[in-house]
Design a protein around this motif. Structure first.
Motif, PDB file in Angstrom:
ATOM      1  N   ASN A 158       0.881  -1.401   0.034  1.00 11.66           N
ATOM      2  CA  ASN A 158      -0.061  -0.135   0.081  1.00 11.66           C
ATOM      3  C   ASN A 158       0.706   1.351  -0.108  1.00 11.66           C
ATOM      4  OD1 ASN A 158      -3.098  -0.785   0.274  1.00 11.66           O
ATOM      5  ND2 ASN A 158      -2.220  -2.043   1.696  1.00 11.66           N
ATOM      6  N   LEU A 159       2.058   1.343   0.727  1.00 12.92           N
ATOM      7  CA  LEU A 159       2.846   2.555   0.662  1.00 12.92           C
ATOM      8  C   LEU A 159       3.770   2.674  -0.633  1.00 12.92           C
ATOM      9  CD1 LEU A 159       4.121   2.107   4.275  1.00 12.92           C
ATOM     10  CD2 LEU A 159       2.208   3.654   3.438  1.00 12.92           C
ATOM     11  N   THR A 160       2.751   3.143  -1.808  1.00 13.21           N
ATOM     12  CA  THR A 160       3.473   3.108  -3.214  1.00 13.21           C
ATOM     13  C   THR A 160       2.992   4.366  -3.813  1.00 13.21           C
ATOM     14  OG1 THR A 160       1.632   2.137  -4.398  1.00 13.21           O
ATOM     15  CG2 THR A 160       3.356   0.693  -3.518  1.00 13.21           C
ATOM     16  N   GLU A 161       3.919   4.702  -4.872  1.00  9.31           N
ATOM     17  CA  GLU A 161       3.222   6.083  -5.602  1.00  9.31           C
ATOM     18  C   GLU A 161       2.062   5.974  -6.154  1.00  9.31           C
ATOM     19  OE1 GLU A 161       4.912   8.188  -9.559  1.00  9.31           O
ATOM     20  OE2 GLU A 161       6.470   7.071  -8.542  1.00  9.31           O
ATOM     21  N   GLU A 162       1.657   4.705  -6.731  1.00  8.76           N
ATOM     22  CA  GLU A 162       0.426   4.195  -7.327  1.00  8.76           C
ATOM     23  C   GLU A 162      -0.559   4.331  -6.401  1.00  8.76           C
ATOM     24  OE1 GLU A 162       3.781   2.869  -9.288  1.00  8.76           O
ATOM     25  OE2 GLU A 162       2.985   2.067  -7.541  1.00  8.76           O
ATOM     26  N   LYS A 163      -0.586   4.064  -5.167  1.00 12.49           N
ATOM     27  CA  LYS A 163      -1.612   4.171  -4.138  1.00 12.49           C
ATOM     28  C   LYS A 163      -1.615   5.550  -3.487  1.00 12.49           C
ATOM     29  CE  LYS A 163      -2.843  -0.243  -3.995  1.00 12.49           C
ATOM     30  NZ  LYS A 163      -3.184  -1.530  -3.051  1.00 12.49           N
ATOM     31  N   GLY A 164      -0.811   6.301  -3.965  1.00 13.36           N
ATOM     32  CA  GLY A 164      -0.772   7.964  -3.554  1.00 13.36           C
ATOM     33  C   GLY A 164       0.074   8.124  -2.234  1.00 13.36           C
ATOM     34  N   ALA A 165       0.836   7.425  -1.990  1.00 17.18           N
ATOM     35  CA  ALA A 165       1.715   7.453  -0.699  1.00 17.18           C
ATOM     36  C   ALA A 165       2.973   8.176  -0.854  1.00 17.18           C
ATOM     37  CB  ALA A 165       1.826   6.194   0.022  1.00 17.18           C
ATOM     38  N   ILE A 166       3.562   8.026  -2.320  1.00 16.41           N
ATOM     39  CA  ILE A 166       4.801   8.881  -2.587  1.00 16.41           C
ATOM     40  C   ILE A 166       4.725   9.589  -3.580  1.00 16.41           C
ATOM     41  CG2 ILE A 166       7.106   8.076  -3.217  1.00 16.41           C
ATOM     42  CD1 ILE A 166       6.772   5.429  -1.943  1.00 16.41           C
ATOM     43  N   PRO A 167       5.145  10.756  -3.539  1.00 13.28           N
ATOM     44  CA  PRO A 167       5.115  11.772  -4.625  1.00 13.28           C
ATOM     45  C   PRO A 167       5.926  11.371  -5.938  1.00 13.28           C
ATOM     46  CG  PRO A 167       5.913  12.864  -2.568  1.00 13.28           C
ATOM     47  CD  PRO A 167       6.089  11.460  -2.298  1.00 13.28           C
ATOM     48  N   PRO A 168       5.343  11.413  -7.036  1.00 14.36           N
ATOM     49  CA  PRO A 168       5.750  10.946  -8.130  1.00 14.36           C
ATOM     50  C   PRO A 168       7.311  11.371  -8.310  1.00 14.36           C
ATOM     51  CG  PRO A 168       3.686  11.920  -8.419  1.00 14.36           C
ATOM     52  CD  PRO A 168       3.988  12.263  -6.998  1.00 14.36           C
ATOM     53  N   GLU A 169       7.344  12.817  -8.052  1.00  7.44           N
ATOM     54  CA  GLU A 169       8.891  13.498  -8.484  1.00  7.44           C
ATOM     55  C   GLU A 169       9.808  13.325  -7.311  1.00  7.44           C
ATOM     56  OE1 GLU A 169       8.043  17.592  -9.182  1.00  7.44           O
ATOM     57  OE2 GLU A 169       6.620  17.071 -10.699  1.00  7.44           O
ATOM     58  N   PHE A 170       9.488  12.633  -6.183  1.00  6.85           N
ATOM     59  CA  PHE A 170      10.304  12.247  -5.001  1.00  6.85           C
ATOM     60  C   PHE A 170      11.568  11.622  -5.298  1.00  6.85           C
ATOM     61  CE2 PHE A 170      11.882   9.948  -1.312  1.00  6.85           C
ATOM     62  CZ  PHE A 170      11.997  10.962  -0.600  1.00  6.85           C
ATOM     63  N   GLY A 171      12.672  12.257  -5.255  1.00  2.85           N
ATOM     64  CA  GLY A 171      14.133  11.701  -5.324  1.00  2.85           C
ATOM     65  C   GLY A 171      14.669  12.299  -6.583  1.00  2.85           C
ATOM     66  N   ASN A 172      14.084  12.992  -7.305  1.00  6.92           N
ATOM     67  CA  ASN A 172      14.411  13.587  -8.681  1.00  6.92           C
ATOM     68  C   ASN A 172      15.733  14.648  -8.398  1.00  6.92           C
ATOM     69  OD1 ASN A 172      12.789  12.089 -10.086  1.00  6.92           O
ATOM     70  ND2 ASN A 172      11.410  13.836 -10.422  1.00  6.92           N
ATOM     71  N   LYS A 173      15.715  15.288  -7.247  1.00  2.00           N
ATOM     72  CA  LYS A 173      16.576  16.437  -7.027  1.00  2.00           C
ATOM     73  C   LYS A 173      17.100  16.187  -5.607  1.00  2.00           C
ATOM     74  CE  LYS A 173      14.691  19.981 -10.000  1.00  2.00           C
ATOM     75  NZ  LYS A 173      14.244  21.316  -9.855  1.00  2.00           N
ATOM     76  N   ASN A 174      18.311  16.884  -5.351  1.00  2.00           N
ATOM     77  CA  ASN A 174      19.004  16.845  -4.131  1.00  2.00           C
ATOM     78  C   ASN A 174      18.327  17.514  -2.949  1.00  2.00           C
ATOM     79  OD1 ASN A 174      20.743  16.010  -2.010  1.00  2.00           O
ATOM     80  ND2 ASN A 174      22.396  17.345  -2.731  1.00  2.00           N
TER      81      ASN A 174
END
Length: 164
Positions: A34-50
């Motif tokens: 359940n703790l996934t981007e698809e289920k809305g728990a993680i931002p899609p852009e998370f981890g793209n920048k420092n």
């Protein structure tokens, strides 16, 4: 008779420990799904920048587990701060550097007690706040085993960091 009592006590203790550990395993398993981007728990852009994740501290017992879990599990840049520090320190207004906040809200629930009366309770509902987009990415689940849930959430955030 005494030996029988001791054996019963031992069996009850083993069953209780087994039940408690299996509940924790169920929480972990469910959280992994359940703790996934698809289920809305993680931002899609998370981890793209420092960026540096801000973890909000609350009270003594929560902070103990938060510090332990972040240190042991989370591999990104992070700081553990209070809400007061977030609001008073102008450095934290930089949403490029401090884009995400990890925190929780309380979710209330009602239940029926064994005597037929009603009770109320609260559980922690974790989320990641994307301050740049002003959007909360909420955990779709809660549990009384909040530390186990928090650990899986941090692990899932790490996986997203590594992919980006």
């Amino acid at each position: 008779m005494r030996r029988l009592k001791n054996n019963l006590l031992l069996i009850i203790s083993i069953l209780t420990l087994t039940l408690l550990s299996s509940c924790g395993a169920i929480v972990k398993s469910k959280a992994n799904n359940n703790l996934t981007e698809e289920k809305g728990a993680i931002p899609p852009e998370f981890g793209n920048k420092n960026t540096t994740m801000l973890f909000i501290s609350h009270h003594r017992s929560y902070n103990k587990y938060l510090k332990k879990n972040v240190k042991k599990i989370y591999k990104g840049n992070s700081e553990i701060i209070s809400t007061e520090e977030l609001n008073s320190n102008t450095e934290y207004r930089n949403t490029e550097k401090y884009r995400y906040i990890f925190d929780y809200d309380y979710k209330s629930y009602s239940y029926t007690k064994s005597d037929g009366s009603f009770g109320n309770g609260q559980v922690k509902k974790f989320y990641v706040l994307d301050r740049k987009n002003e959007k909360k990415y909420k955990s779709p689940m809660t549990s009384g085993y909040w530390s186990k849930l928090q650990k899986v959430y941090l692990k899932k955030l790490n996986e997203k960091l590594e992919r980006n």
